[in-house]
Scaffold this active site. Sequence first.
Site, PDB file in Angstrom:
ATOM      1  N   HIS A 165       0.835  -1.234  -0.185  1.00 29.51           N
ATOM      2  CA  HIS A 165       0.024   0.045   0.105  1.00 29.51           C
ATOM      3  C   HIS A 165       0.810   1.290  -0.096  1.00 29.51           C
ATOM      4  O   HIS A 165       2.105   1.382   0.069  1.00 29.51           O
ATOM      5  CB  HIS A 165      -0.924  -0.085   1.118  1.00 29.51           C
ATOM      6  N   CYS A 181       3.018  -4.524   7.054  1.00 25.29           N
ATOM      7  CA  CYS A 181       2.235  -4.597   5.628  1.00 25.29           C
ATOM      8  C   CYS A 181       3.804  -3.843   5.110  1.00 25.29           C
ATOM      9  O   CYS A 181       4.678  -3.168   5.595  1.00 25.29           O
ATOM     10  CB  CYS A 181       1.086  -3.431   5.520  1.00 25.29           C
TER      11      CYS A 181
END
Length: 205
Positions: A165, A181
């Site tokens: 992301h 992440c």
Amino acid sequence: MNIKPLLVASGLIAATALAGCSTVGGTFYTASYASVTDAGYKLPAIPKTKVPSQYLRQIVKYETSEAPGTVIVDTSAKFLYFIMPDGKAMRYGIGVGKQGFEWSGTARIAMKREWPTWTPPAAMIRRRPELAQYRGGMKPGLQNPLGARALYLFRGGHDTGYRLHGTPEWWSIGKAMSSGCIRLLNQDIMDLYNRVDIGAKVIVK
């Protein structure tokens, strides 16, 4: 997006002139980090001089047996590679999970989202009770931790909970600061989003 013309060595100069790219020390830089308006949001420009040059988006030589379209994440070097034909890859600088939050393995991209909603997992809320206000999801926006784009990693048909992301925190690229992440500069995740397909293989090592 047709990226094959970028791979032709004899066409690099022409491609550079057309795309406004530059060549520095033999490295082919493809990145523009200027301010961009997308879906009504105005992303600020990235101060490139403050980002170590190795973490700027660029085409590099990369030999692998993996098929073009595969994503390989090297968490120790803080690089993400999008595999291209002819022994090349688009390389992006990344931020990775801090100690105790690392993740590795092979997954597939099951979903792609523009300006995604961020929902902190229950374990994160327990660690940081102030995030309970986002239990139902944080609306998209410039301060949303998922940034401008998110790619959702599934394995065996199940959501791993991990994402590739964007991030508004450009200074975190090249560091281990996330909760597991893989984060990219917003302008970089937008570029990767346009290249990668649903179902693409992602190797995190």
